[in-house]
Structures are given as structure tokens and as C-alpha cells.
Motif scaffolding. Sequence first.
Motif, mmCIF file in Angstrom:
data_model
loop_
_atom_site.group_PDB
_atom_site.id
_atom_site.type_symbol
_atom_site.label_atom_id
_atom_site.label_comp_id
_atom_site.label_asym_id
_atom_site.label_seq_id
_atom_site.Cartn_x
_atom_site.Cartn_y
_atom_site.Cartn_z
ATOM 1 N N ARG A 163 -52.873 -83.109 39.756
ATOM 2 C CA ARG A 163 -52.189 -83.863 40.819
ATOM 3 C C ARG A 163 -51.206 -82.967 41.556
ATOM 4 N N ASP A 210 -51.411 -79.743 41.958
ATOM 5 C CA ASP A 210 -52.182 -78.836 42.825
ATOM 6 C C ASP A 210 -52.615 -79.548 44.104
ATOM 7 N N ARG A 211 -53.049 -80.810 43.966
ATOM 8 C CA ARG A 211 -53.467 -81.555 45.157
ATOM 9 C C ARG A 211 -52.291 -81.786 46.099
ATOM 10 N N ARG A 212 -51.114 -82.088 45.523
ATOM 11 C CA ARG A 212 -49.931 -82.289 46.371
ATOM 12 C C ARG A 212 -49.544 -81.000 47.090
ATOM 13 N N ARG A 213 -49.638 -79.870 46.376
ATOM 14 C CA ARG A 213 -49.313 -78.592 47.022
ATOM 15 C C ARG A 213 -50.289 -78.269 48.147
ATOM 16 N N ASP A 214 -51.576 -78.546 47.929
ATOM 17 C CA ASP A 214 -52.572 -78.292 48.974
ATOM 18 C C ASP A 214 -52.292 -79.163 50.201
ATOM 19 N N GLU A 215 -51.951 -80.440 49.986
ATOM 20 C CA GLU A 215 -51.672 -81.336 51.098
ATOM 21 C C GLU A 215 -50.415 -80.893 51.841
ATOM 22 N N ALA A 216 -49.392 -80.466 51.097
ATOM 23 C CA ALA A 216 -48.160 -79.984 51.731
ATOM 24 C C ALA A 216 -48.442 -78.741 52.567
ATOM 25 N N GLU A 217 -49.291 -77.845 52.063
ATOM 26 C CA GLU A 217 -49.640 -76.636 52.818
ATOM 27 C C GLU A 217 -50.418 -76.992 54.076
ATOM 28 N N ARG A 218 -51.324 -77.975 53.982
ATOM 29 C CA ARG A 218 -52.080 -78.409 55.167
ATOM 30 C C ARG A 218 -51.150 -78.983 56.231
ATOM 31 N N ARG A 219 -50.203 -79.825 55.787
ATOM 32 C CA ARG A 219 -49.264 -80.416 56.747
ATOM 33 C C ARG A 219 -48.380 -79.350 57.387
ATOM 34 N N ARG A 220 -47.995 -78.346 56.581
ATOM 35 C CA ARG A 220 -47.161 -77.276 57.139
ATOM 36 C C ARG A 220 -47.903 -76.522 58.241
#
Length: 368
Positions: free
Chosen positions: A285, A287-297
Amino acid sequence: MRFQILRATKLTTFGNLAASGQHTWRERPTPNADATRTPLNVDLRPVASASELVNAVRHRIGEARQRAERPVLCIEYLITASPEAFARHAGGKGLPDKSTYFRDALAHFEQLHGANNIVAANLQLDERSPHLVIYAVPLVETGARLRKRSVIVGTGPNGEKVREVREYEEPATVKLSAAHFLDGRAKLAKLQTDFHLAVGRKHGLERGKPGSQARHSRVKRFYSQMAERTPSYPELSLPQAGLLETKASYGVRVQEAIEKKLAPLIEPLFVRSQALDVARESEARADRRRDEAERRRKVAERRTELALESELSSRQRAESLSLEIARLLAGLSSAEAHQVLDAYRAAKEDRDRDHANSRSLGRSFPPK
């Protein structure tokens, strides 16, 4: 050889922090700890429970004026040594349980982080080897300084973006930054070396080989690996078969007898297996949150870039139009220039009015 052991783990949520505190203060089942020795554990700070730890960290991070979107709230350090370094494993020839090694280690991290940022410290004597757990809030004070940043200032003739480096002043602040202490191999190696020079060497301990490819366990896993005793398997004696007992009935009695004998060993393994499953899901979970945060950034950066390009394009069009108007009016008298500008403004107002009316008409009569 006798080696120092120093581990560090980042606690990124208050849930992680509470779980770690519950283990430290034995508020959850701890199979690798001897409950009869738990009262011997010593707190070196006023904090003495998981809830107090969470409150202390929450209060301390309130001092930060700058932090990441998902910051590391606290760093958990584990300090111990290889078993043969302690008197309890070396026939009385080694470090005592309450060795000054641990006091010196605490003083070292107080100097590294600042004494006010060490919110909790617990000396644990109820596991196989004594060890010290330190909780440090990674606050960092930074002075005012000039920073350089590459910014887009236009578009070249070939369509490529034109950048230039500009300086801006960054004021003094207090940051919540675990990266300042633990970011990258070089800083982690320096952490080990500095600890050895200040503490480990003084107590006759060796530092591990710098640059070693040996893989370290996570702190929570290391606790159980370090303190886990070799299990003593019970002797299994099979029940006597009854004279008229069927094979099926006897088999059921043998199975029940074995399960009863092995239950104390199987249950902790089952609990650990469940804990590992929960930990793996939690990491997934995260890792998924970090990926989503990177996408939004990246999306936010792209929007900012497009806005800057649009602003620059509008400014260039306005400058180009001003130059064209100036060129057209260059050969006219002042009165003639005013007449031309008045006619241009009137025509523009008529064009804008017609455009607004057409849009209004389109909204009133939508196409079928």
C-alpha cells in the motif's frame, strides 16, 4: 570478533510509531522476550508507553516549519553488539547488561540530533542480548542561504525551451528531514563509522566491513532473529492402541495427541506468519501511495510549465502587436494616429460584441 550493531529504521506514520512503541514497552505479545525479566528494562527518558511516544513525537514535530508531503516522523535506532561481546554469553568476560556502552551511545545520538529531539530511549534486558532503542525526531535547523534554480524563460527558434539559472534567497527555517541523516549509502556508511569512532571502539567493538554486500534485516525482523531462542521440541510419545480399537479411531487419537504437544510451537509461527502478511500488504500500500504521489507531482509540474509557457507566449504576442502598431503609426501625424487608434478600438469592440452574441445564441439554441 566482537562487533557493534547499529540499525536505523524510518517511521513514516503514527500507526508505525504506535506499533513500534507497543513492541518496545511490551504492550503486545512478544514471544522472543522473557516476561520475568521485562521489569528489568530501563527507560532513559520520561516516555514509557506507546501512547506517550506518539504524543511526544506529535508535539516535537510541531516545531517544524517545513516538511515533505509524506515526511518521516521519527527515526528508530537499535544499538547492541554481537552476542559474544556480552558477559552473559561470554562466561562473565564482556560487557555487562547495563554497560556504559549504552549510555555513551545515547550521548552520541543526543549530539547528532540534539537532546530535545531524542523523545524516548529504552534499554531492553529481557531478550537474548541487551539492546538500546532510541526514538529521534529528525528536526534540522538551516540558516538563510542563496539557492539556484533552473527556470524556463522562453522558447527558441527551433521550438526548444530556453532555460536560465536564477538565484533566490531561502530564509532560515526548521525542517523535518530524515534524509539529512540517512539519505543514501554514503550517509549510512558515515553513520556507522562515526558511531564506531565515538562509541564502539571505546568499548572494544569492531565496525563491520565498509561497503560490505551483506544484507541487513529490517529492525522489527532483526529483533526476533537476534533474540529468538533455539526451540526445544517436546518428546512425542504415541498413545497405546486399544485392543478392539479401529485404525481410523486410533489415527484420530494420534493426531490429537501430536497437535496438543506441538500447539505451543505452531501457534507463535502462525502469529508471525500473519504479521508478515500484514507487513507485506502495508508495504505494498505504501508503494502504491508513493507511486500516486509521484504521478500527481509530475502532473502539477507539467501544469505549472504549461502556465508559464502560456504567460510567456501572451507577453510575446502583446509585444509583437505593440511593435506592429508603432510601425504602422510611424508616418502619421498625431491627429491621424488618434483617428486610426479610435477606429481600431471601435472595430475591436464590434468584433468582441458580435463574438459574445454568437456564443450566447449558440447556448440558447443547442444543436439537435
